[in-house]
Design an enzyme around this catalytic site. Sequence first.
Site, PDB file in Angstrom:
ATOM      1  N   TYR A 166      48.797  44.294  26.918  1.00 35.47           N
ATOM      2  CA  TYR A 166      47.748  43.298  26.646  1.00 35.47           C
ATOM      3  C   TYR A 166      46.942  43.694  25.401  1.00 35.47           C
ATOM      4  O   TYR A 166      46.865  42.923  24.447  1.00 35.47           O
ATOM      5  CB  TYR A 166      46.851  43.190  27.872  1.00 35.47           C
ATOM      6  CG  TYR A 166      45.797  42.122  27.791  1.00 35.47           C
ATOM      7  CD1 TYR A 166      46.127  40.776  27.925  1.00 35.47           C
ATOM      8  CD2 TYR A 166      44.450  42.452  27.581  1.00 35.47           C
ATOM      9  CE1 TYR A 166      45.147  39.790  27.861  1.00 35.47           C
ATOM     10  CE2 TYR A 166      43.472  41.474  27.521  1.00 35.47           C
ATOM     11  CZ  TYR A 166      43.819  40.153  27.664  1.00 35.47           C
ATOM     12  OH  TYR A 166      42.852  39.175  27.610  1.00 35.47           O
ATOM     13  N   ARG A 207      40.087  39.944  39.067  1.00 39.60           N
ATOM     14  CA  ARG A 207      39.000  40.406  38.210  1.00 39.60           C
ATOM     15  C   ARG A 207      37.731  40.566  39.047  1.00 39.60           C
ATOM     16  O   ARG A 207      37.593  40.003  40.122  1.00 39.60           O
ATOM     17  CB  ARG A 207      38.789  39.459  37.031  1.00 39.60           C
ATOM     18  CG  ARG A 207      39.737  39.830  35.902  1.00 39.60           C
ATOM     19  CD  ARG A 207      39.666  38.903  34.729  1.00 39.60           C
ATOM     20  NE  ARG A 207      40.275  37.626  35.017  1.00 39.60           N
ATOM     21  CZ  ARG A 207      40.353  36.641  34.126  1.00 39.60           C
ATOM     22  NH1 ARG A 207      39.859  36.795  32.926  1.00 39.60           N
ATOM     23  NH2 ARG A 207      40.940  35.506  34.458  1.00 39.60           N
TER      24      ARG A 207
HETATM   25  P1  NAD Z   1      44.173  32.418  32.555  1.00 37.88           P
HETATM   26  O1  NAD Z   1      45.171  33.383  33.060  1.00 37.88           O
HETATM   27  O2  NAD Z   1      43.385  31.622  33.539  1.00 37.88           O
HETATM   28  O3  NAD Z   1      44.828  31.404  31.529  1.00 37.88           O
HETATM   29  C1  NAD Z   1      45.929  31.699  30.735  1.00 37.88           C
HETATM   30  C2  NAD Z   1      46.835  30.479  30.714  1.00 37.88           C
HETATM   31  O4  NAD Z   1      47.971  30.771  29.877  1.00 37.88           O
HETATM   32  C3  NAD Z   1      47.390  30.116  32.081  1.00 37.88           C
HETATM   33  O5  NAD Z   1      47.287  28.740  32.298  1.00 37.88           O
HETATM   34  C4  NAD Z   1      48.846  30.570  32.015  1.00 37.88           C
HETATM   35  O6  NAD Z   1      49.684  29.832  32.863  1.00 37.88           O
HETATM   36  C5  NAD Z   1      49.152  30.365  30.544  1.00 37.88           C
HETATM   37  N1  NAD Z   1      50.252  31.203  30.045  1.00 37.88           N
HETATM   38  C6  NAD Z   1      50.451  32.527  30.225  1.00 37.88           C
HETATM   39  N2  NAD Z   1      51.562  32.933  29.598  1.00 37.88           N
HETATM   40  C7  NAD Z   1      52.093  31.829  28.996  1.00 37.88           C
HETATM   41  C8  NAD Z   1      53.244  31.581  28.200  1.00 37.88           C
HETATM   42  N3  NAD Z   1      54.103  32.564  27.897  1.00 37.88           N
HETATM   43  N4  NAD Z   1      53.466  30.321  27.767  1.00 37.88           N
HETATM   44  C9  NAD Z   1      52.616  29.311  28.078  1.00 37.88           C
HETATM   45  N5  NAD Z   1      51.528  29.487  28.822  1.00 37.88           N
HETATM   46  C10 NAD Z   1      51.256  30.722  29.273  1.00 37.88           C
HETATM   47  O7  NAD Z   1      43.192  33.260  31.623  1.00 37.88           O
HETATM   48  P2  NAD Z   1      41.828  32.871  30.925  1.00 37.88           P
HETATM   49  O8  NAD Z   1      40.777  33.713  31.514  1.00 37.88           O
HETATM   50  O9  NAD Z   1      41.631  31.401  30.885  1.00 37.88           O
HETATM   51  O10 NAD Z   1      42.113  33.414  29.454  1.00 37.88           O
HETATM   52  C11 NAD Z   1      42.440  32.553  28.377  1.00 37.88           C
HETATM   53  C12 NAD Z   1      42.554  33.363  27.098  1.00 37.88           C
HETATM   54  O11 NAD Z   1      41.345  34.064  26.839  1.00 37.88           O
HETATM   55  C13 NAD Z   1      43.665  34.413  27.123  1.00 37.88           C
HETATM   56  O12 NAD Z   1      44.273  34.436  25.857  1.00 37.88           O
HETATM   57  C14 NAD Z   1      42.914  35.710  27.358  1.00 37.88           C
HETATM   58  O13 NAD Z   1      43.599  36.799  26.812  1.00 37.88           O
HETATM   59  C15 NAD Z   1      41.602  35.443  26.644  1.00 37.88           C
HETATM   60  N6  NAD Z   1      40.515  36.268  27.199  1.00 37.88           N
HETATM   61  C16 NAD Z   1      39.981  35.985  28.414  1.00 37.88           C
HETATM   62  C17 NAD Z   1      38.966  36.785  28.934  1.00 37.88           C
HETATM   63  C18 NAD Z   1      38.320  36.495  30.259  1.00 37.88           C
HETATM   64  O14 NAD Z   1      37.439  37.249  30.667  1.00 37.88           O
HETATM   65  N7  NAD Z   1      38.681  35.461  30.963  1.00 37.88           N
HETATM   66  C19 NAD Z   1      38.532  37.902  28.206  1.00 37.88           C
HETATM   67  C20 NAD Z   1      39.125  38.160  26.974  1.00 37.88           C
HETATM   68  C21 NAD Z   1      40.099  37.336  26.470  1.00 37.88           C
HETATM   69  N1  UDP Z   2      36.480  46.316  39.312  1.00 36.33           N
HETATM   70  C1  UDP Z   2      35.857  46.659  40.501  1.00 36.33           C
HETATM   71  N2  UDP Z   2      36.265  46.053  41.643  1.00 36.33           N
HETATM   72  C2  UDP Z   2      37.246  45.101  41.670  1.00 36.33           C
HETATM   73  C3  UDP Z   2      37.868  44.741  40.454  1.00 36.33           C
HETATM   74  C4  UDP Z   2      37.457  45.371  39.291  1.00 36.33           C
HETATM   75  O1  UDP Z   2      34.960  47.499  40.534  1.00 36.33           O
HETATM   76  O2  UDP Z   2      37.544  44.593  42.769  1.00 36.33           O
HETATM   77  C5  UDP Z   2      36.014  46.950  38.058  1.00 36.33           C
HETATM   78  C6  UDP Z   2      37.104  47.549  37.174  1.00 36.33           C
HETATM   79  O3  UDP Z   2      37.318  48.908  37.524  1.00 36.33           O
HETATM   80  C7  UDP Z   2      36.513  47.427  35.789  1.00 36.33           C
HETATM   81  C8  UDP Z   2      35.581  46.219  35.884  1.00 36.33           C
HETATM   82  O4  UDP Z   2      35.427  45.957  37.274  1.00 36.33           O
HETATM   83  O5  UDP Z   2      35.736  48.554  35.492  1.00 36.33           O
HETATM   84  C9  UDP Z   2      36.130  44.970  35.208  1.00 36.33           C
HETATM   85  O6  UDP Z   2      37.458  44.768  35.644  1.00 36.33           O
HETATM   86  P1  UDP Z   2      38.231  43.394  35.441  1.00 36.33           P
HETATM   87  O7  UDP Z   2      39.593  43.590  35.974  1.00 36.33           O
HETATM   88  O8  UDP Z   2      37.409  42.278  35.980  1.00 36.33           O
HETATM   89  O9  UDP Z   2      38.249  43.170  33.858  1.00 36.33           O
HETATM   90  P2  UDP Z   2      38.548  44.119  32.587  1.00 36.33           P
HETATM   91  O10 UDP Z   2      38.867  45.504  33.043  1.00 36.33           O
HETATM   92  O11 UDP Z   2      39.693  43.458  31.920  1.00 36.33           O
HETATM   93  O12 UDP Z   2      37.289  44.069  31.808  1.00 36.33           O
END
Ligand code: NAD
Ligand code: UDP
Length: 336
Positions: A166, A207
């Site tokens: 990732y 998450r």
């Molecule tokens: P999500 O998993 O809910 O959405 C991702 C979407 O992409 C899903 O609908 C999934 O089916 C689709 N997808 C995955 N692989 C695919 C592929 N190969 N082809 C077509 N579709 C595909 O996640 P989200 O939280 O909505 O995240 C959206 C974007 O934001 C992602 O790029 C993620 O990396 C980025 N992002 C999210 C967070 C967060 O906290 N949610 C943080 C940092 C970055």
């Molecule tokens: N985490 C936690 N309990 C859970 C899931 C996650 O304490 O049930 C913690 C995890 O160790 C991390 C933080 O929450 O430190 C955020 O994790 P998440 O998977 O939500 O997102 P990311 O690591 O990608 O920021």
Amino acid sequence: QATKKPPPTPSPLRFSKFFQPNMRILVTGGAGFIGSHLVDKLMENEKNEVIVADNYFTGSKDNLKKWIGHPRFELIRHDVTEPLLVEVDQIYHLACPASPIFYKYNPVKTIKTNVIGTLNMLGLAKRVGARILLTSTSEVYGDPLVHPQPESYWGNVNPIGVRSCYDEGKRVAETLMFDYHRQHGIEIRIARIFNTYGPRMNIDDGRVVSNFIAQALRDEPLTVQLPGTQTRSFCYVSDMVDGLIRLMEGEHTGPINIGNPGEFTMIELAETVKELINPNIEIKMVENTPDDPSQRKPVITKAKELLGWEPKVKLRDGLPLMEEDFRLRLGVSKKE
Ligand code: NAD
Ligand code: UDP
Ligand code: UDP
């Protein structure tokens, strides 16, 4: 003798100063959590036509059900690791699983999605002359040695760890964006998104915010992963969508951090969820996973100055909105 057909008369509207063609926007990953909220916002503008391409790995049609059948909306089952031919003006490229549980499930697929998927969307942007926005991530900073994180920080990422598919995938995606920009003149935008939460997150997404809310509603202990002092900054999804649209519409390539600078330890988050949602719940310390970043907080000076953006929804106000959505989906009503 065949009569020559006259050339088609162009619609007079085309040349009218009042005519503005619709903006056709592709949202990859639009069936996911952030993507579907972005689609809702884009569809509010009657001049926008929205095409979603998604393979439904972590997203679902359910998130878009109110738009299915709408004349300005189209949904395509498509995997971005395959080429895509559509004619669009803008591309919001979100496709990629965001939850560690899902992106680690098939790491090779995750890196293909980030690298080949982004390459394909850039090839598409180049062919049709579209502007493209990549949703990158705070994970490009890895386990940061600089705190809080400005965009100028290059990060501290383990290239061979279990999160690398990732983190490194997104880092290559950013590189590709800049190389297409420099080499082919593509208009690019890069958002570095920090942890985002809100309604429509997968209930078993893994998450932390979705886990704690689901656990609190199911009367299960809140699982804080050790040491519990690690921090994150949580941005409510409506603020995130607003930031992404401003970045796309603005004049700056980025990368620009989009996130809420409010910083919480996981123990503080658990205590807040306990207080707001279920005061009787237990907080349980559990094992962590490898390479968990110990701290995370965005510097958002660039977003403020260049986009006029800052988050509006505080964690204490956002959690109850998410609770409401989770109650509906889990069928747990509020005890009076
Ligand atoms: P999500 O998993 O809910 O959405 C991702 C979407 O992409 C899903 O609908 C999934 O089916 C689709 N997808 C995955 N692989 C695919 C592929 N190969 N082809 C077509 N579709 C595909 O996640 P989200 O939280 O909505 O995240 C959206 C974007 O934001 C992602 O790029 C993620 O990396 C980025 N992002 C999210 C967070 C967060 O906290 N949610 C943080 C940092 C970055
Ligand atoms: N985490 C936690 N309990 C859970 C899931 C996650 O304490 O049930 C913690 C995890 O160790 C991390 C933080 O929450 O430190 C955020 O994790 P998440 O998977 O939500 O997102 P990311 O690591 O990608 O920021
Ligand atoms: N591509 C795509 N849709 C398009 C144009 C290109 O999916 O409308 C893909 C194409 O299949 C290629 C990638 O984008 O794999 C990169 O395209 P580019 O034209 O930049 O490179 P090339 O095809 O010359 O390798």
